[in-house]
Design a protein around this motif. Sequence first.
Motif, PDB file in Angstrom:
ATOM      1  N   GLN A  21      41.042  13.802 -64.928  1.00  0.00           N
ATOM      2  CA  GLN A  21      39.464  13.789 -65.369  1.00  0.00           C
ATOM      3  C   GLN A  21      39.026  14.396 -64.058  1.00  0.00           C
ATOM      4  O   GLN A  21      37.972  15.206 -64.115  1.00  0.00           O
ATOM      5  CB  GLN A  21      38.966  12.323 -65.336  1.00  0.00           C
ATOM      6  CG  GLN A  21      37.389  12.494 -65.387  1.00  0.00           C
ATOM      7  CD  GLN A  21      36.922  12.558 -66.808  1.00  0.00           C
ATOM      8  OE1 GLN A  21      37.646  12.126 -67.761  1.00  0.00           O
ATOM      9  NE2 GLN A  21      36.051  13.134 -66.814  1.00  0.00           N
ATOM     10  N   PHE A  24      39.478  18.052 -63.764  1.00  0.00           N
ATOM     11  CA  PHE A  24      38.482  18.756 -64.659  1.00  0.00           C
ATOM     12  C   PHE A  24      37.291  18.862 -64.503  1.00  0.00           C
ATOM     13  O   PHE A  24      36.707  19.988 -64.727  1.00  0.00           O
ATOM     14  CB  PHE A  24      38.547  17.952 -66.258  1.00  0.00           C
ATOM     15  CG  PHE A  24      37.589  18.644 -67.254  1.00  0.00           C
ATOM     16  CD1 PHE A  24      38.083  19.677 -67.981  1.00  0.00           C
ATOM     17  CD2 PHE A  24      36.586  17.911 -67.641  1.00  0.00           C
ATOM     18  CE1 PHE A  24      37.198  20.342 -68.875  1.00  0.00           C
ATOM     19  CE2 PHE A  24      35.474  18.591 -68.481  1.00  0.00           C
ATOM     20  CZ  PHE A  24      35.909  19.650 -69.181  1.00  0.00           C
ATOM     21  N   TYR A  28      35.360  22.302 -64.026  1.00  0.00           N
ATOM     22  CA  TYR A  28      34.077  22.624 -64.787  1.00  0.00           C
ATOM     23  C   TYR A  28      32.913  22.962 -63.736  1.00  0.00           C
ATOM     24  O   TYR A  28      32.078  23.873 -64.037  1.00  0.00           O
ATOM     25  CB  TYR A  28      33.706  21.526 -65.519  1.00  0.00           C
ATOM     26  CG  TYR A  28      32.853  21.856 -66.657  1.00  0.00           C
ATOM     27  CD1 TYR A  28      32.979  22.269 -68.053  1.00  0.00           C
ATOM     28  CD2 TYR A  28      31.445  21.733 -66.424  1.00  0.00           C
ATOM     29  CE1 TYR A  28      32.153  22.548 -68.879  1.00  0.00           C
ATOM     30  CE2 TYR A  28      30.527  21.852 -67.324  1.00  0.00           C
ATOM     31  CZ  TYR A  28      30.833  22.325 -68.697  1.00  0.00           C
ATOM     32  OH  TYR A  28      29.747  22.774 -69.480  1.00  0.00           O
ATOM     33  N   GLN A  54      35.617  27.345 -74.635  1.00  0.00           N
ATOM     34  CA  GLN A  54      36.327  26.043 -74.924  1.00  0.00           C
ATOM     35  C   GLN A  54      37.768  26.461 -74.988  1.00  0.00           C
ATOM     36  O   GLN A  54      38.640  25.529 -74.262  1.00  0.00           O
ATOM     37  CB  GLN A  54      35.992  25.337 -76.187  1.00  0.00           C
ATOM     38  CG  GLN A  54      34.581  24.943 -76.236  1.00  0.00           C
ATOM     39  CD  GLN A  54      34.112  23.986 -77.433  1.00  0.00           C
ATOM     40  OE1 GLN A  54      35.113  23.324 -77.805  1.00  0.00           O
ATOM     41  NE2 GLN A  54      32.927  23.786 -77.896  1.00  0.00           N
ATOM     42  N   PHE A  57      39.003  27.055 -71.550  1.00  0.00           N
ATOM     43  CA  PHE A  57      39.450  25.935 -70.858  1.00  0.00           C
ATOM     44  C   PHE A  57      40.676  25.309 -71.311  1.00  0.00           C
ATOM     45  O   PHE A  57      41.383  24.767 -70.406  1.00  0.00           O
ATOM     46  CB  PHE A  57      38.167  25.023 -70.769  1.00  0.00           C
ATOM     47  CG  PHE A  57      37.497  25.049 -69.809  1.00  0.00           C
ATOM     48  CD1 PHE A  57      37.509  24.473 -68.350  1.00  0.00           C
ATOM     49  CD2 PHE A  57      36.117  25.768 -70.221  1.00  0.00           C
ATOM     50  CE1 PHE A  57      36.685  24.729 -67.536  1.00  0.00           C
ATOM     51  CE2 PHE A  57      35.238  26.041 -68.943  1.00  0.00           C
ATOM     52  CZ  PHE A  57      35.179  25.280 -67.715  1.00  0.00           C
ATOM     53  N   VAL A  58      40.894  25.222 -72.508  1.00  0.00           N
ATOM     54  CA  VAL A  58      42.185  24.785 -72.934  1.00  0.00           C
ATOM     55  C   VAL A  58      43.270  25.599 -72.642  1.00  0.00           C
ATOM     56  O   VAL A  58      44.329  25.161 -72.175  1.00  0.00           O
ATOM     57  CB  VAL A  58      41.914  24.552 -74.686  1.00  0.00           C
ATOM     58  CG1 VAL A  58      43.605  24.366 -75.132  1.00  0.00           C
ATOM     59  CG2 VAL A  58      40.947  23.957 -75.103  1.00  0.00           C
TER      60      VAL A  58
ATOM     61  N   LEU B  64      28.762  20.694 -73.569  1.00  0.00           N
ATOM     62  CA  LEU B  64      30.191  21.279 -73.601  1.00  0.00           C
ATOM     63  C   LEU B  64      31.073  20.729 -72.476  1.00  0.00           C
ATOM     64  O   LEU B  64      32.354  20.703 -73.019  1.00  0.00           O
ATOM     65  CB  LEU B  64      29.845  22.894 -73.202  1.00  0.00           C
ATOM     66  CG  LEU B  64      29.502  23.792 -74.377  1.00  0.00           C
ATOM     67  CD1 LEU B  64      29.557  25.402 -73.909  1.00  0.00           C
ATOM     68  CD2 LEU B  64      30.524  23.624 -75.426  1.00  0.00           C
ATOM     69  N   LYS B  65      30.633  20.352 -71.487  1.00  0.00           N
ATOM     70  CA  LYS B  65      31.594  19.438 -70.745  1.00  0.00           C
ATOM     71  C   LYS B  65      32.238  18.400 -71.418  1.00  0.00           C
ATOM     72  O   LYS B  65      33.686  18.221 -71.181  1.00  0.00           O
ATOM     73  CB  LYS B  65      30.905  18.924 -69.473  1.00  0.00           C
ATOM     74  CG  LYS B  65      31.917  18.419 -68.596  1.00  0.00           C
ATOM     75  CD  LYS B  65      31.234  17.751 -67.136  1.00  0.00           C
ATOM     76  CE  LYS B  65      32.000  17.577 -66.024  1.00  0.00           C
ATOM     77  NZ  LYS B  65      31.605  17.395 -64.614  1.00  0.00           N
ATOM     78  N   ASP B  67      32.478  17.911 -74.780  1.00  0.00           N
ATOM     79  CA  ASP B  67      33.166  18.447 -75.721  1.00  0.00           C
ATOM     80  C   ASP B  67      34.702  19.191 -75.376  1.00  0.00           C
ATOM     81  O   ASP B  67      35.628  18.851 -76.092  1.00  0.00           O
ATOM     82  CB  ASP B  67      32.455  19.867 -76.354  1.00  0.00           C
ATOM     83  CG  ASP B  67      31.143  19.275 -77.193  1.00  0.00           C
ATOM     84  OD1 ASP B  67      31.010  17.808 -77.333  1.00  0.00           O
ATOM     85  OD2 ASP B  67      30.470  19.965 -77.380  1.00  0.00           O
ATOM     86  N   ILE B  68      34.596  19.739 -74.353  1.00  0.00           N
ATOM     87  CA  ILE B  68      35.944  20.422 -73.817  1.00  0.00           C
ATOM     88  C   ILE B  68      36.839  19.410 -73.504  1.00  0.00           C
ATOM     89  O   ILE B  68      37.954  19.214 -73.747  1.00  0.00           O
ATOM     90  CB  ILE B  68      35.600  21.435 -72.630  1.00  0.00           C
ATOM     91  CG1 ILE B  68      34.743  22.648 -73.287  1.00  0.00           C
ATOM     92  CG2 ILE B  68      36.882  21.979 -72.064  1.00  0.00           C
ATOM     93  CD1 ILE B  68      34.354  23.731 -72.017  1.00  0.00           C
ATOM     94  N   TRP B  69      36.194  18.329 -72.772  1.00  0.00           N
ATOM     95  CA  TRP B  69      37.234  17.304 -72.140  1.00  0.00           C
ATOM     96  C   TRP B  69      37.798  16.481 -73.431  1.00  0.00           C
ATOM     97  O   TRP B  69      38.926  16.273 -73.738  1.00  0.00           O
ATOM     98  CB  TRP B  69      36.480  16.166 -71.301  1.00  0.00           C
ATOM     99  CG  TRP B  69      37.371  15.032 -70.868  1.00  0.00           C
ATOM    100  CD1 TRP B  69      37.151  13.491 -71.210  1.00  0.00           C
ATOM    101  CD2 TRP B  69      38.527  15.202 -69.793  1.00  0.00           C
ATOM    102  NE1 TRP B  69      37.976  13.150 -70.643  1.00  0.00           N
ATOM    103  CE2 TRP B  69      38.778  13.950 -69.881  1.00  0.00           C
ATOM    104  CE3 TRP B  69      39.129  16.327 -69.518  1.00  0.00           C
ATOM    105  CZ2 TRP B  69      39.926  13.436 -68.963  1.00  0.00           C
ATOM    106  CZ3 TRP B  69      40.358  15.793 -68.769  1.00  0.00           C
ATOM    107  CH2 TRP B  69      40.622  14.648 -68.405  1.00  0.00           C
ATOM    108  N   LYS B  71      38.143  17.773 -76.439  1.00  0.00           N
ATOM    109  CA  LYS B  71      39.331  18.950 -77.000  1.00  0.00           C
ATOM    110  C   LYS B  71      40.687  18.660 -76.099  1.00  0.00           C
ATOM    111  O   LYS B  71      41.520  18.616 -76.798  1.00  0.00           O
ATOM    112  CB  LYS B  71      38.794  20.407 -77.081  1.00  0.00           C
ATOM    113  CG  LYS B  71      39.329  21.223 -77.953  1.00  0.00           C
ATOM    114  CD  LYS B  71      38.594  22.501 -78.044  1.00  0.00           C
ATOM    115  CE  LYS B  71      39.212  23.697 -78.765  1.00  0.00           C
ATOM    116  NZ  LYS B  71      38.398  24.680 -79.254  1.00  0.00           N
TER     117      LYS B  71
END
Lengths: 188, 278
Positions: A21, A24, A28, A54, A57-58, B64-65, B67-69, B71
């Motif tokens: 986390q 990330f 971010y 999205q 990031f993935v 989105l932060k 949402d992306i996490w 995902k």
Amino acid sequence: MSPLHNLSEETLILLLKKKNQQAFSYLYDHYADALFGVVCRIVVSTEHAEEVIQDVFVKIWRYIDVFDAEKGRLYTWMINIARNTALDHRKSKAIVNEQKNQPLSNIVNREEEQDLSQGEQHTKADFIGFKNILDKLKPEWRILIEMAYYEGYTQQEIAEQLDVPLGTVKTRTRAAFIQLQQLLKEYR
Amino acid sequence: MDIRAYISSGIIESYVLGLASEEEVSILNCIRKNNSEVEQAIIEAEIALEDLADSQAIEMPMQLKQDIWNKLIVENLVPNEDHKIDETLVPSSTDHNDVIVMDTEKKMLVARSYKWTIAASLLLAVSIGANIFLYQRKQDTANKLNQTTSLLDAEQAKLATLQDKWALVQNPAIKTIPLKGVETKPDYLALVFWDQVSKTVYLSIEHMPVAPKGKQYQLWAMVDGKPVNAGVFPLDLKGDTASKMLDIPKAQAFAITLEDEGGKDVPTLTALCVMGSI
């Protein structure tokens, strides 16, 4: 606004590979806006841009394990993922054909309107900043960066579109970079 | 190779824009390893694009932060133990938007911990249920094992008894004398095994009620018309077990009377149960 990339790339790579986390959150907080900026200038709508970022990031998350620091910089690598994902999305929407038939100045204008219509004051301010920097480039140089970077044209295609020799496209691109580097130094 | 000419050709810019051909890229990768000037030019061009990206950053929509996490979690790209939102990891900031993000995350944290609490409670309940069930099963099994063990012991005792008796019967020196019930007790039966060599007497009560409290069966040998005490049948012994009695060198018949515990010198004739002559 200039994101603070206050971790060294080496440290960030180690952090990202932990996939936690904290990694990330850092990724971010420090890179999302810049990557989103790249995506927004390539795909047609904000809605699509949110979808694409999205995926970006993935992909970063998924492929960080195979990222090779010897072959390039992490931030550049992430920007390229953002750019390629956005360009792929654009191609998949078959919008690229439509736009290629339009005069090039229209493409740029349309994209600017697109971005400006996003409604947020902050976004507008950012966008104006960006526009100013590229506008300071010589117009015949700026168009090369726009076409190559945001439109995904090959240099051969640019040469044909602009009706200049390929060698000239390459040397002008270099000239554009040199001027851009100067402008960015002032910006920072 | 003229490095200056190579750099001025614009190949490095083509490369960082992702426009160089595969062949150009492999040549460039080869040169950059051996030439710091080229390497430096590449890094500078890359930094230019990075700075350009910084200068044209567009603020991401707030949600989105998360949402992306989410995902990343859904795509199974996050180690399991890290699924929770750890608020200490959200960088502290006085920026208004960041505060809202944190609030949202806290709410989600609370919502998530409720979910986890419920899930954990369910798991605990299932676990307790399973434990009780398994404990009962274990108890059942233990009881059954105990029963089986005692059954086996009993069967083995019976078998030992039968083997003992069988050994007596098989012994050619042993004389088996059945003692049958008197008129009032026709279904009574006892067996006397009499070793003709050692003169040892064994008594097995085959079919007679257990002696009432305070009473004991006593065996008599009729020697030339007179009853001779051959011993009392042990109280703690089961009827069909052959018990060693007193040695009797000579007899014409055997009989059993029900006497007071410990036995008597003279049999009580009214208490005669079985008798058998040789």
